[in-house]
Scaffold this active site. Structure first.
Site, mmCIF file in Angstrom:
data_model
loop_
_atom_site.group_PDB
_atom_site.id
_atom_site.type_symbol
_atom_site.label_atom_id
_atom_site.label_comp_id
_atom_site.label_asym_id
_atom_site.label_seq_id
_atom_site.Cartn_x
_atom_site.Cartn_y
_atom_site.Cartn_z
ATOM 1 N N THR A 53 0.817 -1.221 0.000
ATOM 2 C CA THR A 53 0.000 0.000 0.000
ATOM 3 C C THR A 53 0.847 1.265 0.000
ATOM 4 O OG1 THR A 53 -0.164 -0.114 2.415
ATOM 5 C CG2 THR A 53 -1.939 -1.121 1.145
ATOM 6 N N CYS A 54 2.054 1.191 0.515
ATOM 7 C CA CYS A 54 2.903 2.386 0.530
ATOM 8 C C CYS A 54 3.395 2.743 -0.869
ATOM 9 C CB CYS A 54 4.093 2.180 1.458
ATOM 10 S SG CYS A 54 3.622 1.945 3.182
#
Length: 731
Positions: free
Chosen positions: A698-699
């Site tokens: 997700t980063c």
């Protein structure tokens, strides 16, 4: 930045020293540049601090602050050293210093950034010292104070020269015999407007290019007779226009104490208009440029200078005239404009994306440079644990870099964990089941404040928490997963509610009130200025005005009735709740920064886009270790197209941490905190066992997909990963 002044032993006060940068340091080695760092010592107290080392430069930028406890007789020595040489011998690597005596400290406090000339440690030293250092001393007292201009000459030890003085809340710059505001590029002194620094001896180096306006007047107003502050009628609320004793025009926001050279009446991106397209300058004006190439304007009529082009006001005035149909633009008999009423033919449209960039920049100036806002919660108790942790923090702590951790998980938060935290928290926080909010109508699923939320005795504290979460999301560039009514955003902007706002919330009521306004209600309606509503099964009455139940609605007063009814419909029983929410929101997002936005724009800023455009998604997707015609890529998009809206949003949340898309579209997806720019959605083909599920980062907005043998297997594995998995880990 708010700093509380505390006393230690009754004799010392706490001040915050910010070491911003140094300029033009001496170069001692022919083949290499120094690695400067600054050392701060409160003489005789044992307090000593050092900044970070900046590699290979004569113009280091630190922007670091230190809290010092300074007594009445203490002095502060700030010295700059070359880290490459400090280990060779005693005193090696010295690049210059400045010593602030006690009286200098008291006079320099809360005067903004000051540039000080560096001096030798001892007058007998042989090594040449040159350059300047930019510092500021801050206490809480600067906010809202006016004071006089500080004259700091002679306050510095070793004959150190202070470049220029400034009153509290006043931008720093310097005028020579011929006024010449100067800045060494954006961010040279703090990264924002109002932090301008002038170089000593600029007078000799200034080369002004002069383009005279017609008819320069002979009579001028002397600086001694000029007012140093006034409230112009057309300035935004809370702003004052002021003039320094050197003749520089600047603008002060009285509520926050923030000052800027930029005229708040002029949109920032309008300054990029070509000067050649604006026509001639008004009478008595002159345009000049500094040695750095920045243009400024001299008003010989009032003996002032400014960075804002005076011709830009004609554009703004013309636009306001176009919006007012009854306002006639002065035209001469031959059809031309009167003298002084020139404006360019081109129209100016203020773009939401540009306004958002300005907002992001202003918010970045409010973010502390050090520290983190750390939140650690469990997924099972995310609402209550988040509430307890967020509410015990100070607003300035919430502005620090956001770091979220789910208890029992190893994931590191570079933006993705925080987005998932906000997604899950909003799902709980905005759920009508908790009683804080309710749907506007039975078939319209936009949210509004529940007037019966007071069944929870702590409901006002929870609304304060909701406001903080909304502000936290906007401040850190995230989005809230939920939509409110349009009037809610309008109230958040401080704008009055109108009848037209009711149409999207309660169409039937809107239709009824419009009918009342458009028709003669004499002998048709038997209404009074008293309305009924249901609360927990009880029928309650509310008078729209004093003695309203005895006041009949007539043809003459029906407009007042409709106006009061609309206000009551949106504010019935929720005044205290809304004020608590607004308080929490404004603790992170100052109200004056929202002035340029409309309610629909604020909705996009808070919630982003909830509609997913697959074509935009495809066009802004990065492929890693695969090609657009690879089976995995084609099967992935085939699966996305087969999903309904809810599953697409869930897939987006699985990969990015949020179901929302930035208002600029997928090209503006944000990734890890501190990334130089947006991080595009990425499909990564990995060499892994095809029995494994896809993994999301997700980063980095990246999904790792094993080389599945068929579309059916990819579809099954992707659906399982999206709907059945949760949690973060570290690879």
């Amino acid at each position: 930045m708010s700093n509380v002044v505390t006393r230690r032993g009754g004799s010392s006060i706490r001040v915050r020293l910010t070491v911003l940068c140094a300029k033009n340091l001496a170069k001692r080695d022919f083949f290499r540049l120094p690695d400067p760092f600054a050392k701060i010592v409160v003489d005789g107290s044992g307090q000593c601090h050092s900044t970070d080392t900046v590699k290979n430069t004569l113009d280091p930028k630190w922007n670091q602050h230190y809290d010092l406890y300074v007594g009445k007789m203490d002095s502060i020595t700030i010295s700059i050293w070359n880290h490459k040489k400090i280990h060779k011998k005693q005193g090696a690597g010295f690049l210059g210093c400045v010593r602030l005596l006690s009286n200098a400290i008291s006079r320099l406090k809360d005067t903004g950034y000051q540039r000080l000339d560096l001096c030798k440690l001892n007058p007998t030293d042989n090594d040449a010292v040159r350059g300047q250092i930019v510092v500021s001393l801050q206490t809480r007292d600067r906010i809202g104070t006016l004071g006089s201009v500080v004259d700091c000459r002679g306050l510095l030890d070793n004959e150190g020269a202070l470049l220029e003085d400034t009153g509290p809340g006043r931008p720093l710059s310097c005028f020579m015999d011929e006024p010449a505001p100067y800045t060494d590029g954006p961010g040279a002194a703090g990264g924002g407007p109002g932090r301008l620094v002038e170089s000593p001896g600029q007078e000799q180096r200034l080369q002004a290019q002069r383009v005279r306006g017609p008819e320069v007047r002979e009579h001028v107003q002397t600086p001694q007779n000029r007012s140093h502050g006034f409230q112009s009628q057309d300035l935004p609320e809370g702003y004052e226009q002021r003039t320094t004793v050197q003749g520089q025009v600047y603008f002060l926001h009285t509520q926050t104490g923030v000052s800027t050279w930029h005229d708040p009446r002029i949109p920032r991106d309008l300054n990029s208009v070509n000067c050649d397209d604006l026509g001639s300058l008004p009478a008595g004006w002159e345009v000049r440029t500094t040695v750095s190439g920045r243009i400024y304007f001299v008003d010989h009529n009032n003996r002032t200078t400014q960075f804002t082009d005076p011709r830009l006001h004609h554009i703004i005035n013309h636009q306001s005239q176009l919006k007012e149909p009854n306002h006639a633009i002065p035209v001469q008999s031959d059809g031309s404009l009167e003298d002084g009423d020139e404006f360019p033919a081109q129209r100016y449209e203020r773009d939401l994306v540009q306004k958002l960039k300005v907002l992001r920049h202003e918010l970045s100036l409010l973010q502390p440079q050090a520290g983190h806002c750390r939140v650690e919660v469990s997924r099972e108790e995310i609402f209550e644990e988040s509430y307890r942790q967020i509410m015990k923090m100070r607003p300035k702590d919430l502005k620090k870099r956001l770091m979220v951790k789910f208890r029992g998980e190893e994931g590191l938060d570079y933006g993705g964990v925080a987005r998932e935290w906000l997604y899950l928290l909003c799902h709980e926080m905005l759920n009508p089941y908790y009683g804080l909010f309710q749907y506007s109508t039975d078939n319209i699923y936009t949210l509004q404040i529940n007037p019966d939320s007071s069944i929870n005795p702590d409901h006002l504290s929870y609304f304060h928490f909701v406001g903080r979460i909304m502000g936290l999301a906007v401040f850190h560039g995230h989005y809230i997963n939920g939509g409110f009514t349009v009037p809610f955003y309008k109230q958040l902007l401080g704008k009055p509610i109108q009848l037209s706002d009711l149409e999207s919330v309660d169409p039937e009521l809107h239709k009824s009130l419009v009918w009342i306004l458009e028709n003669d209600i004499t002998s048709v309606l038997d209404h009074t200025f008293c309305v009924e509503h249901n609360a927990f099964g009880r029928l309650l009455q509310h008078e729209l005005k004093p003695n309203g139940k005895n006041l009949q609605v007539t043809e003459e007063n029906k407009k007042e009735y409709v106006r009061l009814y609309v206000n009551w419909r949106f504010m019935r029983g929720i005044e205290a709740q809304f004020l608590a929410l607004q308080k929490g929101f404004n603790e992170l997002i100052p109200q004056h920064l929202l002035k340029p936005f409309e309610q629909k724009e604020l909705e996009l800023i808070i919630g982003g886009l909830d509609k997913i455009d697959i074509s935009d998604w495809k066009a802004n997707t990065r492929l890693k270790h695969c090609l657009a015609n690879s089976n995995i890529v084609q099967w992935f998009w085939q699966a996305v197209e087969s999903f309904d809206e809810e599953r697409r949003a869930r897939l987006l949340q699985f990969v990015t941490g949020s179901t929302r898309v930035p208002l600029q579209g997928f090209k503006a997806l944000q990734g890890s905190t501190g990334a130089a720019g947006p991080r595009l959605f990425t499909i990564h083909l990995i060499d892994a066992n095809t029995d494994n599920l896809p993994k999301a980062h997700t980063c980095f907005n990246r999904i790792d997909i094993p080389p599945y043998e068929s579309y059916e297997k990819l579809y099954e594995k992707l659906l399982t990963a999206v709907e059945e998995t949760s949690g973060f880990a570290v690879e």
